[in-house]
Design a protein around this motif. Structure first.
Motif, mmCIF file in Angstrom:
data_model
loop_
_atom_site.group_PDB
_atom_site.id
_atom_site.type_symbol
_atom_site.label_atom_id
_atom_site.label_comp_id
_atom_site.label_asym_id
_atom_site.label_seq_id
_atom_site.Cartn_x
_atom_site.Cartn_y
_atom_site.Cartn_z
ATOM 1 N N GLU A 34 -3.961 28.680 -24.088
ATOM 2 C CA GLU A 34 -3.951 27.328 -23.543
ATOM 3 C C GLU A 34 -4.882 27.272 -22.325
ATOM 4 O O GLU A 34 -4.959 28.203 -21.533
ATOM 5 N N GLY A 35 -5.611 26.164 -22.185
ATOM 6 C CA GLY A 35 -6.583 26.046 -21.108
ATOM 7 C C GLY A 35 -5.942 26.107 -19.733
ATOM 8 O O GLY A 35 -4.975 25.398 -19.452
ATOM 9 N N LEU A 36 -6.497 26.956 -18.854
ATOM 10 C CA LEU A 36 -5.980 27.109 -17.491
ATOM 11 C C LEU A 36 -6.842 26.359 -16.476
ATOM 12 O O LEU A 36 -6.332 25.678 -15.600
ATOM 13 N N LEU A 37 -8.151 26.499 -16.614
ATOM 14 C CA LEU A 37 -9.054 25.912 -15.632
ATOM 15 C C LEU A 37 -10.405 25.678 -16.274
ATOM 16 O O LEU A 37 -10.683 26.175 -17.369
ATOM 17 N N GLU A 38 -11.225 24.902 -15.578
ATOM 18 C CA GLU A 38 -12.588 24.633 -16.029
ATOM 19 C C GLU A 38 -13.574 25.364 -15.118
ATOM 20 O O GLU A 38 -13.437 25.354 -13.889
ATOM 21 N N ILE A 39 -14.550 26.020 -15.746
ATOM 22 C CA ILE A 39 -15.553 26.801 -15.037
ATOM 23 C C ILE A 39 -16.934 26.215 -15.326
ATOM 24 O O ILE A 39 -17.243 25.860 -16.473
ATOM 25 N N ASP A 141 1.175 25.465 -30.097
ATOM 26 C CA ASP A 141 -0.020 24.653 -29.908
ATOM 27 C C ASP A 141 -1.133 25.112 -30.842
ATOM 28 O O ASP A 141 -1.388 26.306 -30.987
ATOM 29 N N VAL A 142 -1.784 24.150 -31.474
ATOM 30 C CA VAL A 142 -2.974 24.411 -32.277
ATOM 31 C C VAL A 142 -4.177 24.112 -31.387
ATOM 32 O O VAL A 142 -4.377 22.978 -30.967
ATOM 33 N N VAL A 143 -4.940 25.143 -31.057
ATOM 34 C CA VAL A 143 -6.054 24.990 -30.114
ATOM 35 C C VAL A 143 -7.369 25.015 -30.867
ATOM 36 O O VAL A 143 -7.460 25.519 -31.989
ATOM 37 N N LEU A 144 -8.397 24.458 -30.235
ATOM 38 C CA LEU A 144 -9.741 24.496 -30.807
ATOM 39 C C LEU A 144 -10.303 25.902 -30.640
ATOM 40 O O LEU A 144 -10.543 26.345 -29.522
#
Length: 592
Positions: A34-39, A141-144
């Motif tokens: 699952e996404g934690l942060l944007e870099i 969760d189904v993630v990309l």
């Protein structure tokens, strides 16, 4: 024990990144991937997923702070190292919802008749509590997923399942479009679609959650089962069981499970009638899956050919309808009426009128990317095209002699394209400037000849890569081209198979064109267009005298970046290909 989240390597030349936004905070629960942060880096903006499931205990890098690759960004554990304030309300809410659920189940049994008004609040509470299981740990969760090294985001083009639908493991959930490939995203588990998090035509980053799939939670029951109960009850009794259908909605999709059985004992006639029709809609939706789960290519091809997908039995995995199934059905439909109506209206049978006439359609994501790259290439490069005519009479004779044995031994048809590809790859070895790329003020000469093959698809032009083409024989090249082209059109191509090309070959002659002036796509510096092979009278030398004979000719058009490739370079390169093809000494390179 805590797990450190580090900044991963995001490319060979990327050494640092800047935290642009945290998607989670200390105390939040995260799932694996699952996404934690944007870099943000100098090459790409992307999301960093969580390596494990757990609770965020500490955030070590603040927003707008730049860190090196390998630096620790956050720590994730079981929650013991973070504040208990975040998990506590979650636990309390789950406990209270369990108590409310138990109360809701007991209410119809304890006082089904005297307190109809008290039953209404009991219905409202379980209904309000329904989203909790869907958004909690009961769902996955189904993630990309990552679709290639350079693919950072994708656009949801179509959902194949809706909330409440049952899915099997690896069954397609949705269709995703990227700038490299269009593909389907399968379900990682079997269960019920509890929640759809991304709408159609919405673009999300790799690692983002697309949907949530879990067990048979009360996600679809209120919509599917609630209308069933009033239809089976008498109108007089409809006022009293109003509270009952909502709590009983959960066991309806799975009547065989033992847990919901006690809750339905209070209304035995209704419970007996409700599970019976429940499997029918599920079976109906399963029967429709063969029509629903077709790729956009197959669906569009069926529309163009006038084929009813519901009447086709798919030959693919799980009964999936493939392109070949549609073409066979279209061919059968054309040949069937040919016997009774021999030549009634031949003109009307061959002409197809497009449904796009008089309409306005938005550009697909692939078309937008192609448009942007074509314009950028024309603006940033100085493009020029040189054309030569090649006498391929000897090559045509060799092909005619060999194509029978070639097909029998390799299973592939022998066309002119593999000969053109091999001749071009060999010429690239002799004239590497045509295979080079521009890097600022430097010219980079690749060590291999990776030929991109232009493939025309329903979605647009794609260029899968034939790697190390100069080291392969005709049989290997023919097989790889056929395989790449088939998987490209069937949307089965891996994104990495579209990257790394150093030179492009486009066979516009396959549609009858004599030649064209193809556009060079960056970072490549040249593209070779091959026209159709035609027979016409030509001048030949017989016993030292000129004579007229029927010859086979083809035009080869080389478009190139004039910043580094001169006209003389292009002429020498085309001359090498011309000599190789006219000599036609490919017997030792056939590979059979």
């Amino acid at each position: 024990m805590s797990t450190s989240v580090v900044l991963p390597a995001l490319g060979e030349s990327v050494t640092e990144g800047t935290v642009t936004r945290w998607l989670k905070k200390v105390g939040d629960t995260v799932q694996e991937d699952e996404g934690l942060l944007e870099i943000s880096t100098d090459k790409v903006d992307t999301e960093i997923p969580s390596p494990v499931s757990g609770v965020i205990e500490e955030i070590l890098v603040q927003e707008d702070e730049t860190v090196e690759v390998g630096a620790v960004l956050a720590k994730i554990g079981d929650g013991s190292g973070a504040s208990d304030a975040a998990p506590a309300p979650e636990q309390a809410s789950s406990d209270s919802s369990d108590q409310e659920q138990a109360a809701a189940e007991e209410t119809p049994e304890a006082a089904p008749t005297p307190e109809p008004a008290a039953a209404a609040p009991a219905v409202a509470k379980p209904t309000a509590a329904e989203p909790a299981p869907a958004s909690g740990s009961t769902g996955t969760d189904v993630v990309l997923p990552e679709l290639g090294e350079s693919v950072t985001e994708g656009t949801v083009t179509r959902w194949l399942k809706q909330v409440g639908d049952r899915v099997a493991v690896d069954e397609p959930l949705l269709e995703i479009s990227t700038d490299k490939v269009d593909t389907e995203i399968p379900s990682p588990i079997a269960g019920i679609v509890q929640e759809i998090l991304v709408k159609e035509d919405e673009t999300v980053a790799v690692g983002s959650a697309l949907a949530r799939v879990g067990d048979a939670a009360a996600t679809t029951s209120p919509a599917e089962v609630a209308p069933e109960a009033p239809s089976t009850e008498k109108p007089v009794e409809a006022d009293q069981p109003v509270a009952a259908p909502a709590p009983q909605a959960a066991p309806a999709p799975a009547p065989a499970s033992p847990a919901p059985a006690p809750a339905t004992t209070a209304s035995a006639p209704a419970a007996a009638s409700t599970p019976a029709p429940a499997p029918a809609p599920a079976a109906a939706s399963a029967d429709g899956d063969d029509v629903t789960y077709v790729t956009p290519l197959v669906r569009r091809l069926a529309q163009q050919q006038g084929v009813d997908l519901a009447a086709i039995k798919g030959s693919g995995v799980g009964g999936r309808i493939r392109k070949e199934d549609v073409l066979k059905a279209a061919e059968a439909a054309r040949t069937a009426p040919a016997t009774p109506a021999a030549q009634t209206a031949p003109a009307a049978a061959t002409r197809q009128i497009s449904e796009l006439r008089g309409t306005t359609q938005p550009m697909s994501r692939l078309r937008k990317v192609l448009a942007e790259r074509a314009v950028a290439s024309m603006q940033q490069t100085a493009q020029l095209t040189t054309v030569v005519e090649v006498d391929v009479t000897r090559l045509a004779a060799l092909r005619d002699r060999s194509k029978g044995d070639f097909l029998a031994k390799t299973g592939d048809k022998l066309s002119f394209l593999p000969f053109f590809a091999l001749a071009a790859a060999e010429a690239l070895q002799s004239y590497p400037i045509v295979n080079a790329t521009v890097d600022g003020t430097d010219i980079v000469y690749p060590a291999t000849e990776n030929v991109s093959i232009a493939v025309d698809t329903e979605r647009g032009l794609l260029t899968p890569v034939l790697r190390d083409a100069a080291t392969k024989n005709i049989a290997q090249i023919a097989h790889e081209i056929a395989d790449l082209a088939a998987r490209t059109r069937d949307n089965k191509l891996k994104p990495d198979e579209l990257a790394g090309g150093t030179f492009t070959l486009t066979n516009t002659g396959s549609r009858g064109a004599l030649f064209d002036t193809p556009v060079v796509f960056l970072p490549q510096s040249a593209i070779l267009g091959t026209g159709t092979v035609v027979k016409r009278p030509g001048v030949v030398s017989v016993d030292g005298k000129d004579a007229i004979a029927v010859r086979s000719y083809v035009f080869l058009a080389l478009s190139y970046d004039h910043r580094i490739i001169d006209g003389a370079d292009a002429a020498r390169f085309l001359g090498a290909i011309k000599a190789r093809l006219e000599d036609a000494s490919f017997e030792g390179d056939l590979g059979i």
